[in-house]
Write a protein that holds these residues in place. Structure first.
Motif, mmCIF file in Angstrom:
data_model
loop_
_atom_site.group_PDB
_atom_site.id
_atom_site.type_symbol
_atom_site.label_atom_id
_atom_site.label_comp_id
_atom_site.label_asym_id
_atom_site.label_seq_id
_atom_site.Cartn_x
_atom_site.Cartn_y
_atom_site.Cartn_z
ATOM 1 N N ALA A 62 0.858 -1.184 0.000
ATOM 2 C CA ALA A 62 0.000 0.000 0.000
ATOM 3 C C ALA A 62 0.893 1.232 0.000
ATOM 4 C CB ALA A 62 -0.925 0.008 1.216
ATOM 5 N N GLU A 65 0.654 8.662 -2.289
ATOM 6 C CA GLU A 65 1.357 9.669 -3.072
ATOM 7 C C GLU A 65 0.515 10.930 -3.183
ATOM 8 O OE1 GLU A 65 4.331 9.690 -4.173
ATOM 9 O OE2 GLU A 65 4.922 7.604 -3.791
ATOM 10 N N ALA A 76 -3.327 10.121 -3.767
ATOM 11 C CA ALA A 76 -3.646 8.808 -4.321
ATOM 12 C C ALA A 76 -3.226 7.719 -3.329
ATOM 13 C CB ALA A 76 -2.933 8.607 -5.654
ATOM 14 N N MET A 78 -2.781 3.836 -3.235
ATOM 15 C CA MET A 78 -2.697 2.661 -4.097
ATOM 16 C C MET A 78 -2.605 1.394 -3.252
ATOM 17 S SD MET A 78 0.075 1.604 -7.037
ATOM 18 C CE MET A 78 1.245 0.992 -5.832
ATOM 19 N N ILE A 79 -3.426 0.412 -3.591
ATOM 20 C CA ILE A 79 -3.474 -0.842 -2.850
ATOM 21 C C ILE A 79 -3.228 -2.001 -3.818
ATOM 22 C CG2 ILE A 79 -4.921 -2.366 -1.449
ATOM 23 C CD1 ILE A 79 -6.448 0.181 -0.576
ATOM 24 N N GLU A 80 -2.207 -2.796 -3.556
ATOM 25 C CA GLU A 80 -1.923 -4.003 -4.330
ATOM 26 C C GLU A 80 -2.374 -5.215 -3.521
ATOM 27 O OE1 GLU A 80 2.142 -4.197 -5.488
ATOM 28 O OE2 GLU A 80 2.145 -2.235 -6.468
ATOM 29 N N VAL A 114 -13.664 2.789 -8.046
ATOM 30 C CA VAL A 114 -12.590 2.120 -8.781
ATOM 31 C C VAL A 114 -13.189 1.344 -9.943
ATOM 32 C CG1 VAL A 114 -11.200 1.916 -6.677
ATOM 33 C CG2 VAL A 114 -12.657 0.010 -7.378
ATOM 34 N N SER A 124 -4.477 -4.476 -8.469
ATOM 35 C CA SER A 124 -4.321 -3.244 -7.692
ATOM 36 C C SER A 124 -5.433 -2.278 -8.047
ATOM 37 C CB SER A 124 -2.960 -2.594 -7.958
ATOM 38 O OG SER A 124 -2.872 -2.159 -9.306
ATOM 39 N N PHE A 125 -5.667 -1.335 -7.165
ATOM 40 C CA PHE A 125 -6.597 -0.251 -7.455
ATOM 41 C C PHE A 125 -6.144 0.988 -6.701
ATOM 42 C CE2 PHE A 125 -8.417 -2.570 -3.879
ATOM 43 C CZ PHE A 125 -8.769 -1.569 -2.983
ATOM 44 N N VAL A 126 -6.631 2.139 -7.158
ATOM 45 C CA VAL A 126 -6.215 3.419 -6.586
ATOM 46 C C VAL A 126 -7.449 4.205 -6.146
ATOM 47 C CG1 VAL A 126 -5.049 5.612 -7.010
ATOM 48 C CG2 VAL A 126 -4.137 3.503 -8.013
ATOM 49 N N LYS A 128 -8.643 7.963 -4.833
ATOM 50 C CA LYS A 128 -8.179 9.349 -4.814
ATOM 51 C C LYS A 128 -9.064 10.165 -3.886
ATOM 52 C CE LYS A 128 -6.005 9.298 -9.359
ATOM 53 N NZ LYS A 128 -5.898 9.957 -10.693
#
Length: 200
Positions: A62, A65, A76, A78-80, A114, A124-126, A128
């Motif tokens: 995770a 940014e 943002a 971001m989660i993988e 998402v 993954s998804f982001v 915001k």
């Protein structure tokens, strides 16, 4: 001898005496420095699974940014993940904590935030989120949870730590009444010129 009414009005204004101004400014600066103490890279990018039991989607990374996040601007998250199932629908819960205190929560449709479906395997998804311009600087965490709409079963849960940079420019307005009209105007002019001057 009676005191003229105009003198009474003058004595009851909120303009502080010079020593009170200095005390208030010192306290404000001390608090600001405490909240904006630089974090190490490890502190800025910490994350952890927050589910009480194993979930179908396992978070493997995770990131947040930019780092630090800027007040009034978009960040943002971001989660993988690794997953043995495809997720085509879900309920997304987002909770933000400041210094451990809940300050924000929202819940809604996962696929409105998402791109769905979330594929099986590695993915993954982001997310915001725009940080409020008046958000105080310091250390925050954001908890992201995904649930099945029908069963309410938790599919994913991750909590991410991040820091928010200072909004020193906003100090001129909230504390202007404490500084008095002349010092408040001077403080605003100094900020516009790029200076940070404390009245002695």
């Amino acid at each position: 001898m009676s005191i003229p009414s105009s003198s009474l009005l003058k004595r009851n204004t909120l303009t502080p005496y010079p020593h009170q101004r200095r005390t208030v400014l010192v306290l404000c600066l001390t608090a600001l420095l405490a909240f904006t103490t630089p974090m190490t890279k490890a502190q800025e990018q910490r994350w952890r699974n927050c589910s009480d039991a194993p979930t179908p989607l396992t978070v493997v990374e995770a990131l947040v940014e930019p780092s630090p996040v800027q007040a009034g601007k978009e960040a943002a998250f971001m989660i993988e993940y690794e997953s043995g199932m495809e997720v085509s629908a879900g309920i997304l819960d987002v909770t933000v904590k400041y210094l451990g205190i809940h300050v924000y929560h929202k819940s809604g449709d996962l696929c409105s935030a998402v791109q769905c479906p979330l594929p099986a395997g590695s993915g993954s998804f982001v997310l915001k989120e725009k940080m409020p311009a008046i958000a105080p600087p310091g250390h925050y965490s954001m908890l992201v949870s995904v649930r099945e709409p029908e069963t309410d079963r938790q599919l994913l849960c991750v909590e991410m730590d991040f820091s928010l940079s200072s909004w020193a420019g906003a100090l001129s307005k909230p504390f202007s009444w404490l500084m008095g009209p002349q010092l408040g105007a001077q403080r605003a002019d100094n900020h516009a010129a790029g200076a940070f001057v404390v009245d002695h």
